[in-house]
Write an enzyme that holds these catalytic residues in place. Structure first.
Site, PDB file in Angstrom:
ATOM      1  N   GLY A 166       0.774  -1.237   0.000  1.00  0.00           N
ATOM      2  CA  GLY A 166       0.000   0.000   0.000  1.00  0.00           C
ATOM      3  C   GLY A 166       0.805   1.286   0.000  1.00  0.00           C
ATOM      4  CB  THR A 167       4.217   2.347  -1.055  1.00  0.00           C
ATOM      5  OG1 THR A 167       4.267   1.872  -2.397  1.00  0.00           O
ATOM      6  CG2 THR A 167       4.944   1.385  -0.130  1.00  0.00           C
ATOM      7  CG  ASN A 215      -3.826  -0.532 -12.766  1.00  0.00           C
ATOM      8  OD1 ASN A 215      -3.665  -0.787 -11.569  1.00  0.00           O
ATOM      9  ND2 ASN A 215      -3.135  -1.134 -13.720  1.00  0.00           N
ATOM     10  CB  ILE A 224      -7.576  -9.621 -14.070  1.00  0.00           C
ATOM     11  CG1 ILE A 224      -6.079  -9.343 -14.279  1.00  0.00           C
ATOM     12  CG2 ILE A 224      -8.388  -9.216 -15.292  1.00  0.00           C
ATOM     13  CD1 ILE A 224      -5.452 -10.082 -15.437  1.00  0.00           C
ATOM     14  CG  ASP A 272      -1.656  -3.631 -17.268  1.00  0.00           C
ATOM     15  OD1 ASP A 272      -2.182  -3.029 -16.316  1.00  0.00           O
ATOM     16  OD2 ASP A 272      -0.891  -4.598 -17.112  1.00  0.00           O
ATOM     17  CD  GLU A 330      12.703   6.144  -3.256  1.00  0.00           C
ATOM     18  OE1 GLU A 330      12.882   5.636  -2.149  1.00  0.00           O
ATOM     19  OE2 GLU A 330      13.649   6.514  -3.997  1.00  0.00           O
ATOM     20  CG  HIS A 341       1.535  -1.590 -15.412  1.00  0.00           C
ATOM     21  ND1 HIS A 341       1.250  -2.847 -14.913  1.00  0.00           N
ATOM     22  CD2 HIS A 341       2.589  -1.736 -16.249  1.00  0.00           C
ATOM     23  CE1 HIS A 341       2.085  -3.720 -15.456  1.00  0.00           C
ATOM     24  NE2 HIS A 341       2.914  -3.067 -16.263  1.00  0.00           N
ATOM     25  CD  GLU A 347     -12.857  -3.987 -23.214  1.00  0.00           C
ATOM     26  OE1 GLU A 347     -13.138  -3.062 -22.410  1.00  0.00           O
ATOM     27  OE2 GLU A 347     -12.693  -3.804 -24.441  1.00  0.00           O
TER      28      GLU A 347
HETATM   29  C1  GAR Z   1       3.195  -1.033  -7.444  1.00  0.00           C
HETATM   30  O1  GAR Z   1       4.487  -0.994  -7.994  1.00  0.00           O
HETATM   31  C2  GAR Z   1       2.154  -1.046  -8.530  1.00  0.00           C
HETATM   32  O2  GAR Z   1       2.479  -0.251  -9.629  1.00  0.00           O
HETATM   33  C3  GAR Z   1       2.160  -2.497  -8.906  1.00  0.00           C
HETATM   34  O3  GAR Z   1       2.268  -3.180  -7.686  1.00  0.00           O
HETATM   35  C4  GAR Z   1       2.956  -2.366  -6.733  1.00  0.00           C
HETATM   36  C5  GAR Z   1       2.108  -2.218  -5.493  1.00  0.00           C
HETATM   37  O4  GAR Z   1       2.820  -1.596  -4.454  1.00  0.00           O
HETATM   38  N1  GAR Z   1       0.972  -2.846  -9.633  1.00  0.00           N
HETATM   39  C6  GAR Z   1       0.949  -3.747 -10.593  1.00  0.00           C
HETATM   40  O5  GAR Z   1       1.918  -4.395 -10.928  1.00  0.00           O
HETATM   41  C7  GAR Z   1      -0.400  -3.907 -11.284  1.00  0.00           C
HETATM   42  N2  GAR Z   1      -0.266  -4.609 -12.530  1.00  0.00           N
HETATM   43  P1  GAR Z   1       2.070  -0.906  -3.235  1.00  0.00           P
HETATM   44  O6  GAR Z   1       1.115  -1.928  -2.632  1.00  0.00           O
HETATM   45  O7  GAR Z   1       3.192  -0.569  -2.284  1.00  0.00           O
HETATM   46  O8  GAR Z   1       1.351   0.311  -3.747  1.00  0.00           O
END
Ligand code: GAR
Length: 198
Positions: free
Chosen positions: A13-14, A108, A93, A151, A178, A110, A148
């Site tokens: 959850g950053t 989203n 998904i 990404d 970061e 990515h 749908e």
């Molecule tokens: C993040 O890097 C996000 O972009 C990625 O997972 C991480 C979650 O980190 N998401 C994906 O890869 C989605 N396809 P977080 O829980 O610290 O925010």
């Protein structure tokens, strides 16, 4: 009235934290009113609780099917009057039926420059492993609308990040977060919330 946002999470959850910290600063047109996790162990749930935000835990296992899982999500979103969903490290998904119910209302983040290293199977550290093993010199992050196609929705914002000698998937993941994700996601959320209020 601010746009009511639900953030969907599965892990640390950053990115959720970046959104929470941006409230009242970068993020002024929207307000996070709900955090939904599909993983009971997600540290993101603790972050939400510390910030005084309502949380919900919805697991596919308990629901029994994708359809029941998504029906439960829709019920919770409706009960909170949610207008915008932000997927912030949500590692499952969503079906075409679900995404079609919220057109241009799901974002989203990515961790690559779409269309590189994206789609089914590309999530979390795997994305950075793929970028390093391909040997690209520049990667980054993308915020896009969710449709749908995994990404595949319209791109809202992107930011590039250089790969450095000796990078590992972990160091690269951290730098992309970061330098790109934590900046881009609140900005994009603000842009969409402001747009929704016009
Ligand atoms: C993040 O890097 C996000 O972009 C990625 O997972 C991480 C979650 O980190 N998401 C994906 O890869 C989605 N396809 P977080 O829980 O610290 O925010």
């Amino acid at each position: 009235m601010k746009t009511k946002i639900a953030v969907f999470v599965s892990g640390g959850g950053t990115n959720l934290q970046a959104l929470i910290d941006a409230q009242g600063k970068t993020l002024v047109s929207g307000e996070i009113v709900l955090v939904v996790s599909n993983n009971p162990g997600a540290y993101a749930l603790e972050r939400a609780k510390k910030a005084g935000i309502d949380t919900a835990l919805v697991t596919k296992r308990e629901c029994g099917s994708q359809a029941a899982f998504e029906a439960k999500l829709k019920e919770i979103l409706a009960s909170h009057g949610i207008q915008l969903i932000v997927l912030a490290g949500f590692m499952t998904i969503l079906s075409a039926d679900f995404t079609a119910s919220y057109p241009r209302r799901i974002l989203n983040v990515h961790p690559s420059l779409i269309p590189s290293f994206c789609g089914e199977g590309f999530y979390g550290l795997r994305v950075h492993e793929a970028a390093l093993s391909y040997g690209v010199k520049v990667t980054g992050a993308t915020v896009h609308f969710v449709n749908e196609i995994p990404d595949g929705g319209e791109i809202i914002a992107q930011r590039a990040v250089y790969i450095e000698p000796g990078d590992t998937p972990e160091t690269l993941q951290r730098r992309v977060m970061e330098q790109a994700e934590w900046v881009l996601l609140p900005q994009a959320a603000e842009q969409v919330c402001a747009e929704l209020q016009k």
